[in-house]
Design a protein around this motif. Structure first.
Motif, PDB file in Angstrom:
ATOM      1  N   LEU A  77       0.839  -1.209   0.000  1.00  0.00           N
ATOM      2  CA  LEU A  77       0.000   0.000   0.000  1.00  0.00           C
ATOM      3  C   LEU A  77       0.872   1.256   0.000  1.00  0.00           C
ATOM      4  N   ASN A  78       1.980   1.210   0.733  1.00  0.00           N
ATOM      5  CA  ASN A  78       2.880   2.355   0.731  1.00  0.00           C
ATOM      6  C   ASN A  78       3.405   2.631  -0.666  1.00  0.00           C
ATOM      7  N   ALA A 133     -15.815   2.315   5.257  1.00  0.00           N
ATOM      8  CA  ALA A 133     -14.389   2.563   5.513  1.00  0.00           C
ATOM      9  C   ALA A 133     -13.717   3.097   4.261  1.00  0.00           C
ATOM     10  N   VAL A 134     -13.978   2.452   3.134  1.00  0.00           N
ATOM     11  CA  VAL A 134     -13.289   2.866   1.915  1.00  0.00           C
ATOM     12  C   VAL A 134     -13.831   4.198   1.397  1.00  0.00           C
ATOM     13  N   SER A 135     -15.162   4.347   1.357  1.00  0.00           N
ATOM     14  CA  SER A 135     -15.683   5.572   0.724  1.00  0.00           C
ATOM     15  C   SER A 135     -15.362   6.822   1.533  1.00  0.00           C
ATOM     16  N   THR A 162     -12.964   9.748   0.121  1.00  0.00           N
ATOM     17  CA  THR A 162     -13.499  11.109   0.062  1.00  0.00           C
ATOM     18  C   THR A 162     -12.569  12.091   0.765  1.00  0.00           C
ATOM     19  N   LEU A 163     -12.106  11.696   1.949  1.00  0.00           N
ATOM     20  CA  LEU A 163     -11.201  12.575   2.693  1.00  0.00           C
ATOM     21  C   LEU A 163      -9.980  12.913   1.857  1.00  0.00           C
ATOM     22  N   TYR A 164      -9.397  11.856   1.263  1.00  0.00           N
ATOM     23  CA  TYR A 164      -8.160  12.057   0.527  1.00  0.00           C
ATOM     24  C   TYR A 164      -8.410  12.882  -0.732  1.00  0.00           C
ATOM     25  N   ALA A 165      -9.446  12.503  -1.468  1.00  0.00           N
ATOM     26  CA  ALA A 165      -9.733  13.213  -2.712  1.00  0.00           C
ATOM     27  C   ALA A 165     -10.197  14.637  -2.429  1.00  0.00           C
ATOM     28  N   GLY A 166     -10.765  14.852  -1.218  1.00  0.00           N
ATOM     29  CA  GLY A 166     -11.290  16.172  -0.885  1.00  0.00           C
ATOM     30  C   GLY A 166     -10.281  17.061  -0.190  1.00  0.00           C
ATOM     31  N   THR A 167      -9.021  16.643  -0.156  1.00  0.00           N
ATOM     32  CA  THR A 167      -8.028  17.427   0.573  1.00  0.00           C
ATOM     33  C   THR A 167      -7.944  18.861   0.054  1.00  0.00           C
ATOM     34  N   GLY A 170      -3.932  10.952   3.733  1.00  0.00           N
ATOM     35  CA  GLY A 170      -3.364   9.768   3.106  1.00  0.00           C
ATOM     36  C   GLY A 170      -3.307   8.621   4.099  1.00  0.00           C
ATOM     37  N   GLY A 171      -2.961   8.957   5.345  1.00  0.00           N
ATOM     38  CA  GLY A 171      -2.952   7.934   6.388  1.00  0.00           C
ATOM     39  C   GLY A 171      -4.327   7.321   6.567  1.00  0.00           C
ATOM     40  N   PHE A 172      -5.350   8.174   6.563  1.00  0.00           N
ATOM     41  CA  PHE A 172      -6.724   7.663   6.685  1.00  0.00           C
ATOM     42  C   PHE A 172      -7.076   6.773   5.503  1.00  0.00           C
ATOM     43  N   LEU A 173      -6.686   7.235   4.313  1.00  0.00           N
ATOM     44  CA  LEU A 173      -6.979   6.458   3.115  1.00  0.00           C
ATOM     45  C   LEU A 173      -6.343   5.074   3.219  1.00  0.00           C
ATOM     46  N   PHE A 174      -5.095   5.092   3.671  1.00  0.00           N
ATOM     47  CA  PHE A 174      -4.349   3.855   3.855  1.00  0.00           C
ATOM     48  C   PHE A 174      -5.110   2.902   4.774  1.00  0.00           C
ATOM     49  N   LEU A 175      -5.487   3.422   5.926  1.00  0.00           N
ATOM     50  CA  LEU A 175      -6.219   2.580   6.883  1.00  0.00           C
ATOM     51  C   LEU A 175      -7.531   2.102   6.293  1.00  0.00           C
ATOM     52  N   GLY A 176      -8.219   2.998   5.581  1.00  0.00           N
ATOM     53  CA  GLY A 176      -9.511   2.637   5.003  1.00  0.00           C
ATOM     54  C   GLY A 176      -9.375   1.476   4.036  1.00  0.00           C
TER      55      GLY A 176
END
Lengths: 663, 252
Positions: free
Chosen positions: A135-136, A298-300, A304-309, A538-544
């Motif tokens: 993932l990294n 979790a994924v959406s 969203t968070l990452y794409a909405g940065t 990005g960290g959130f996206l990773f976890l998601g």
């Protein structure tokens, strides 16, 4: 010598039953691995340090996975035991005493579960590391996520699964002890009773689900949403289980009563088949539904968070450069204005010295109050007052408003411009400290102020002049002298040709440090914050994505096991029907429609849950500065479709497995 | 009138290794007249189950042919074989083969449902049948709630409901106590007297004594047959027992 006889026997049994033990061990290993990875995340640095809500979110997640593991292992075990009853009955008939049989069961259990736990932990550790590496590499975040194998959590995983396997062992021994050999011999064939329908559980399920949905739909405050979110989740989970177990039976029985529909080859075979097995399989279906919702949410959200940065950044920082100005409770709005203007001219000077040209410069002064609407009187209070979260009221002068707004307004002495997101609060007039103002409504706040409305939708009041603002502040401060309010201001600017750079930001930062303005200044550049936000999101996206993967594995596992166990159960039924004249064509049709129902039901449930979770999740996203709905809507739709596709592939593969067993 | 004609049936089971096959049926020849009730008797391993499987189209013969009316069974295409079985043949098995997830009623109706008959028609056919078999009061029970004899009567009802050309019964009394066995045989006798052709494979001389003709099978061949004629079952059983006794000594 005796021990070695029993262990040889146990080992031989496992080998002889390998067709049953392969899926059993595979399921156990993956359950252990999934739980180990989930539990390890609780000790992950990112999870512990980035957000206060994250550790408790992961604790709940781990708990859910733990409960699922218990249910799942018991389900898998009961299937295995049912298949083996005959064999165990035979031992008794051949003269083994019950304690001997028990001893064989113990040795078998120690072998299989020991091996499963060890392999599972190994898989967990390796897979956890590998997937983090992968993932990294895939996401290429500014800060790579670190994975730490938590030995404490690994130990806890081992302990949990040792307890689960011990419980299943005790259950199996009890079953062998309390039944006689003849019944065991018939074991697998013994008819199970038709499940009873329970309208009470059905109604409780409906109520619970309804309450969960209601909370999600009516929640209006993201600050309290985090707690209510967990309550809603719990209610929906309970509702899902009850509706699947009780509701499915009620519906199937109703279909069965409709004779014209029921007495046709397809429904005849599939409805009776589903009804017969619903008791055990409803729980499996409910599990799949809930895991699917967890994957989707979790994924959406994280996508969203990452794409909405960028959106978050634009909301927080209307222009590239942002200066927050803080005053003491003495400073009047006039003095504030003069100070800002001198800061502004100083900044212009510094900028041009460095070769930059400032553009799009504007500022606004405001004050933040907390209060409550009583009739048409707005009573102010301290923020800490009471459990109810008070109304947030932003007050600003007309000149500043006109600088921000697209349509300028003119206000006379007794007028206030008024905006509220809540139609219940609309008034014609408003009394503040015994003075009554006429209200002029507007439909929206100026876009620049989006960054101020992340947590709570505030009320906006615009005063006709500076002195009204000062008067209001003084009245407020004499009333609540312990917690005085002060005026603030935000000043924004950009640079010509977007020539912003780190050097410029550093230069401004430095020059502001050495000044002696009568106000506090806090400078931030959008660029400077960008990396920070991307690495957090990005960290959130990773976890998601990681969690989505884990939950998908869980759903796959349950689907796979369900198809296999159903295959074995249906095999004999189908054979009997074929003897009496059921042709292959109809067999296929009937089993297909049956499998299709089993497939679509969880995914439809998951989609429905997601739809109802939408408002609550969207409000939680506002905590992170995502205010546009379109992004989240599109992402959620995309994730639901993507997940359905994955699930469809799983279904194709497992239903082939099913058909190959049945035919 | 010859109704079912079994001509020179031979069945060899070959193992996977393909060396030497086992000959289950050597050369079986016999004919069934319409309205006959035939019992096929023989010891374990004599080939009677193999024979029945071939007659029921569940298995095919290595050589020879079976005709039902004018139709050779081997000419039925794979696709039609289920329908043929459903519409022309009725089955009664030793272990009943009732489905636990269906009520007795649904078990009995199964072949009609598979043939897509209307609900009205089903109910009309069902009622007189179950009354005759004495299970009308058990229709809404599940198989695990009723006795073995009752289960077998339900299975007979399932076999009869399509009005098949012939009923094939495989040790129908094998899992029943003597009283239920007698009861079942009386029912089969009654069904036979109403004109139904029945072919039954059995171990039991008592069961066979209800039929109109008994075929004895040994080492894959029919070696003897007995007609009941006007004899009472209680008398007929003596001749059957004698034949069996002789056969067990090795020679007729």
């Amino acid at each position: 010598m005796k021990i070695s006889f029993f262990s040889k026997m146990a080992w031989r049994n496992i080998k002889a039953n390998r067709k049953l033990y392969y899926p059993y061990s595979l399921s156990s290993i993956l359950s252990v691995a999934v739980f180990q990875m989930m539990a390890s995340l609780m000790t992950n640095d990112f999870v512990r340090q980035r957000s206060a809500a994250l550790p408790s979110l992961f604790e709940v997640g781990t708990l859910v996975i733990g409960v699922f593991s218990v249910i799942f292992i018991f389900y898998v075990n009961s299937f295995l035991m049912k298949r083996r009853k005959k064999e165990i009955g035979l031992y008794s008939v051949l003269g083994l005493e019950k304690r001997h049989v028990a001893r064989i069961l113990v040795i078998e259990n120690v072998m299989v579960s020991g091996l499963s736990i060890l392999t599972g932990l190994l898989v967990g550790v390796l897979f956890g590391r590998l997937s983090f590496l992968f993932l990294n590499y895939l996401l290429d975040l500014p800060n790579a996520m670190g994975y730490s194998t938590s030995w404490e959590m690994t130990g806890m995983t081992a302990l949990l699964f040792i307890s689960i396997f011990t419980l299943t062992l005790l259950y199996n021994i009890a079953q062998v002890t309390f039944s006689n050999p003849i019944r065991l011999l018939k074991g697998g064939k013994e008819g199970e009773k038709e499940p009873k329908s329970s309208p009470i559980l059905f109604v409780i399920g409906l109520l619970s689900l309804g309450a969960g949905y209601y909370i999600s739909l009516t929640i209006d405050n993201p600050i309290s949403a985090v707690n209510q979110f967990f309550i809603a989740v719990l209610l929906v989970i309970i509702g899902t289980y009850l509706l699947y177990t009780a509701g499915s039976i009620i519906i199937l029985k109703a279909l069965k009563r409709n004779k014209a529909f029921y007495y046709k080859p397809g429904p005849f075979i599939s409805i009776s088949g589903m009804l017969y097995r619903m008791k055990q399989h409803a729980v499996g279906l409910a599990n799949i539904s809930i895991l699917s919702v967890m994957v989707i949410i979790a994924v959406s959200t994280t996508v969203t968070l990452y794409a909405g940065t960028e959106e978050t950044l634009n909301n927080r920082f209307p222009e590239e450069n942002n200066l927050s100005v803080m005053t003491d409770e003495e400073m009047s709005s006039r003095e504030l204005k003069e100070t800002i203007e001198s800061v502004q001219s100083d900044l212009n000077e510094i900028s041009s010295e460095e070769g930059y040209t400032m553009t799009d410069q504007y500022y606004f002064r405001y004050m933040t109050l907390w209060g409550e609407m009583e009739g048409s009187t707005l009573a102010f209070q301290d923020f800490q007052g009471g459990s109810e979260i008070p109304l947030m009221v932003l007050v600003m002068p007309m000149d500043d408003y006109n600088r921000l707004a697209e349509e300028p307004v003119t206000l006379s002495g007794n007028d206030l411009l008024f905006y509220t997101p809540d139609p219940d609060l609309n008034r014609d007039s408003l009394t503040l400290f015994d003075k009554t103002f006429d209200l002029k409504q507007i439909n929206d706040m100026p876009g620049v102020m989006n960054g101020m409305s992340q947590l709570i939708d505030p009320i906006l009041l615009v005063t006709p002049d500076d002195s009204t603002l000062d008067t209001l502040r003084n009245q407020r401060n004499s009333e609540l002298a312990e917690y005085p309010v002060t005026l603030s201001a935000d000043f924004f600017w950009s640079l010509e040709n977007s020539q912003n750079s780190t050097e410029y930001a550093t230069r401004i930062q430095e020059s502001l440090r050495d000044t002696d303005y009568p106000v506090g200044l806090f400078y931030e550049s959008r660029d400077g914050n960008r990396e920070d936000w991307y690495s957090t999101n990005g960290g959130f996206l990773f976890l998601g994505i990681f969690l989505g993967g884990l939950f998908t594995i869980g759903a796959v596992l349950i689907t796979y096991y369900k198809q296999i166990s159903e295959g074995y159960e249906d095999k004999e039924r189908i054979q009997i029907m074929q003897k009496v004249g059921l042709d292959k064509e109809t067999t296929r049709q009937a089993t297909h429609s049956q499998i299709l129902w089993m497939f679509t039901l969880p995914i439809l449930t998951a989609a429905l849950h997601t739809a109802f979770a939408y408002p609550i999740v969207q409000k939680m996203l506002m905590l992170f500065g995502i205010t546009s709905n379109t992004l989240f809507t599109l992402t959620t739709l995309g994730v639901v479709m993507g997940y359905s596709l994955i699930y469809w592939i799983i279904y194709r593969v497992t239903s082939k497995l099913y058909l190959s067993i049945v035919e | 009138m010859t109704f079912m004609d079994v001509k020179h049936i031979k069945k060899i089971y070959t193992s996977k290794l393909g060396s030497k096959g086992t000959e289950a049926l050597k050369d079986v020849n016999f004919a069934v007249e319409k309205g006959e009730f035939i019992s096929v008797m023989g010891e374990s391993g004599s080939g009677k189950t193999t024979l029945l499987n071939i007659l029921s189209t569940l298995d095919s013969a290595t050589e020879g042919e079976v005709y039902l009316g004018d139709q050779p069974l081997s000419s039925i295409k794979d696709k039609e074989v289920s329908r043929f079985r459903r519409e022309q043949l009725g089955f009664v098995f030793q272990d009943f083969n009732l489905l636990d997830n269906f009520t007795l009623k649904d078990n009995i109706l199964l072949p009609l449902v598979l043939s897509r008959k209307s609900v009205d028609e089903m109910e009309k056919t069902l009622q007189p049948l179950v009354e005759r078999l004495g299970i009308a009061h058990l229709l809404h029970n599940y198989p695990y709630e009723v006795s073995g004899g009752q289960k077998q009567r339900a299975a007979v009802a399932r076999a009869l409901i399509t009005q098949p050309k012939i009923i094939l019964a495989d040790e129908p009394t094998g899992a029943l106590d003597s009283k239920s066995s007698q009861n079942l045989m009386e029912i089969l006798q009654d069904v036979h007297q109403n004109g139904q052709t029945i072919l039954m494979v059995t171990h039991s001389a008592r069961a066979a004594s209800y039929s109109s003709r008994v075929l004895f099978i040994r080492d894959g061949q029919v070696y003897h047959e007995l007609y009941r004629g006007q004899k009472d079952p209680d008398v007929f059983i003596d001749s059957i027992s004698k034949s069996l006794l002789v056969s067990s000594k090795g020679r007729v």
